[in-house]
Design an enzyme around this catalytic site. Sequence first.
Site: not given
Length: 480
Positions: A325, A352, A356, A387
């Site tokens: 990401s 997150y 990553k 998404t």
Amino acid sequence: MTVLKETIQVKRPATEAFAYLADFTTTTEWDATAREAAKLTPGPIATGTRFLVTCAMPVGSVDIEYEVAELDAPRKIVLRGRSRFFDIEDTITFTESGGTTRIDYQAQFDFKPLIRPFVGAMEPGLRRMGKASLKGLKQALDDRFPTPKLSGEDATADKLVLPKLARFTRLGYLRGRKRWNPVSADLRGKHVVITGSSTGLGFASAMELAHRGADLTLVMRNKARAEEVKRDILAETGNGNVALEIADLALLAEVDALVSRLLERGRPIDVLINNAGALYNEWQATSEGIERTVALLLISPYRLTLGLKPLLAAAGDARVINVVSGGMYSQKLSVDRLVAKEGEEFSGATVYARAKRALMVVTRHWARAWRQDGIVVNAMHPGWADTPGVKTSLPTFYAVTRFALRSPDEGADTIVWLAAATEAGKLSGQLLLDREPQTQYLLKGTEETAAERKKLLKFLDAYAPTAGATAASMPRAKAS
């Protein structure tokens, strides 16, 4: 009536050349006049399939609606098109001999009465465009393109935060694709494993790779949704070579069980796409005692990829694609802060991004360590894509940026390119966006030390797969 005829010779089997040309959306890759192309009818390409191609021609920009009139694999394709200026019939024949294929391309124009007086003046231009288009087709099928490098324009942008972020938008995607080369590599017989393929990038990647002929193994948590995905792929592409594996990849016991099943099946893996992921806005440990973000985004792909390494090595020239990401640019690797602890202030986006960033470090490590095994390992980030995960996990971000977001297909494009393009097999250890290598560090002070990288690998080594691993024998992270 104006008839254009061109012939090229390519070192490809007729079946591969035919498969590439039967999908007339590829015209934008090789036809000098084509600007946009879209398939209008659902289902596998067959007689009656329609395409819309927008071309730049001497009479101006022209929308041509084509219909497949004849599809005789791998010998002949006939398409009939209509536009406001002319009707056209394209006849493409394929003759294979001695490892090469001759392609004869004929375009027959029937101009409308208002245009006919000007046809004589336009013919030289039409013939030049025909020659240029077939030259482009030969280049596409010869498939000898250089490995991409970071362009000068983007190297400058990479040093500046705002221009770099602008590249994450749909506008960045549209600008980037102007530099792309065709992808005509044939994937039939290639085995691709994709995790997290129920929606978003994973689903878009699976659909496109199936369309290109790959044999897929799709890993999802929900069996009902998995079966629906398989039906959708078959209905749209006609590709029935789709196997399903049901596993919750946040649980390492299920990762091990998946590895065991695939090893027992014994089929080499040509491409492994580690895409499964989720952004959680609240802290929670898995039933195995690991904070679920780091379990799903880092430890799981680490354990899965190591477990499947024998099948990757057996394939020869295998590819591993780790989906990361752009958010990782905000984080410096810190193993001590990697696993969020219960009771601490918790930011799902930050946790997150840290996971990553760590996966990017692992990507570079594997690229160096596995070179002799014939395995290339790269990471990609999709930019800002529309998404379901973004919409539900980052509602404020989605509300502010939704008009600039890429479609799932656009976000997944680099995954497909890394899996399919011949030249992508020559890259390893790279981070890619829009088919181009990117800087791996944007903000000053975010590059980790060699000591921190070693610390990460030591941390992950405790989660490396071992023969007969069970949930009870797995290392358990402290929950607090």
